[in-house]
Motif scaffolding. Structure first.
Motif, PDB file in Angstrom:
ATOM      1  N   LYS A 109      10.356 -21.437 -20.860  1.00 50.02           N
ATOM      2  CA  LYS A 109      11.773 -21.113 -21.032  1.00 50.02           C
ATOM      3  C   LYS A 109      12.590 -21.530 -19.810  1.00 50.02           C
ATOM      4  CE  LYS A 109      11.276 -16.964 -23.909  1.00 50.02           C
ATOM      5  NZ  LYS A 109      11.476 -15.494 -23.874  1.00 50.02           N
ATOM      6  N   ARG A 124      13.017 -25.306 -19.826  1.00 48.54           N
ATOM      7  CA  ARG A 124      13.998 -25.715 -20.847  1.00 48.54           C
ATOM      8  C   ARG A 124      15.412 -25.363 -20.401  1.00 48.54           C
ATOM      9  NH1 ARG A 124      12.424 -29.512 -23.634  1.00 48.54           N
ATOM     10  NH2 ARG A 124      14.263 -29.168 -24.860  1.00 48.54           N
ATOM     11  N   GLU A 125      15.566 -24.204 -19.760  1.00 49.77           N
ATOM     12  CA  GLU A 125      16.886 -23.788 -19.263  1.00 49.77           C
ATOM     13  C   GLU A 125      17.372 -24.732 -18.162  1.00 49.77           C
ATOM     14  OE1 GLU A 125      18.668 -20.057 -16.816  1.00 49.77           O
ATOM     15  OE2 GLU A 125      17.306 -19.579 -18.473  1.00 49.77           O
ATOM     16  N   ARG A 130      20.771 -26.942 -18.153  1.00 47.87           N
ATOM     17  CA  ARG A 130      21.789 -26.914 -17.083  1.00 47.87           C
ATOM     18  C   ARG A 130      22.052 -28.306 -16.540  1.00 47.87           C
ATOM     19  NH1 ARG A 130      19.863 -22.297 -13.174  1.00 47.87           N
ATOM     20  NH2 ARG A 130      17.943 -23.035 -14.021  1.00 47.87           N
TER      21      ARG A 130
END
Length: 167
Positions: free
Chosen positions: A16, A19-20, A24
């Protein structure tokens, strides 16, 4: 496959986070595109408005510099995204509980968006180069001496309408 529930949770949280981070970086790329194109447009309008002087020549090259810096920033962010993506793929191969990156890549292996973004930067660099050269020619017209001797070439000696000083 993770041995414990804790390891499974850690793998999912790491996935996660990666992926974040990719998300960004994509947001930064998109904002960068908007800001650079906007800044180029503002500087071009300013240079057109200021007419014929040495300041116009200097300012007319600023959009080109901004476009080149924007492209370099895009390339750096894209490389970061690719590095994170490779790591995610490695983790997906190791842990079969995640698999979105492999699925997404197999469904559309052609990186059209990256190519389109790079093309936008190249077009912007070309357009700002043409603008800078045009404004430089409008201020420093190398054919002014020739125009007096050969009236047929007078059209080459006139400054473009956009560069005429309205003050």
């Amino acid at each position: 496959m993770p041995d414990t529930d804790t390891e499974k949770d850690l793998v999912i949280e790491e996935y996660k986070a990666c992926r974040e981070l990719i998300g960004r970086n994509i947001e930064i790329i998109e904002r960068n595109e908007v800001y650079v194109v906007g800044a180029c447009a503002v500087v071009m309008v300013f240079a057109i408005d200021k007419g014929e002087n040495i300041l116009t020549i200097i300012i007319s090259f600023l959009p080109l510099v901004l476009a080149i810096i924007g492209l370099k920033r895009y390339v750096a962010l894209d490389a970061t995204i690719s590095r994170i993506d490779k790591y995610i793929k490695k983790q997906e191969s190791k842990y079969k509980i995640i698999g979105y990156t492999h699925h997404y890549e197999s469904s559309d292996p052609n990186p059209r968006l990256g190519n389109a973004r790079r093309s936008v930067w190249h077009v912007l660099i070309l357009a700002t180069s043409v603008f800078a050269l045009y404004k430089t020619y409008a201020v420093i017209n190398p054919l002014k001496d020739v125009c007096g001797e050969c009236p047929r070439l007078a059209f080459l000696c006139r400054a473009p309408e956009s560069s005429k000083n309205s003050n």
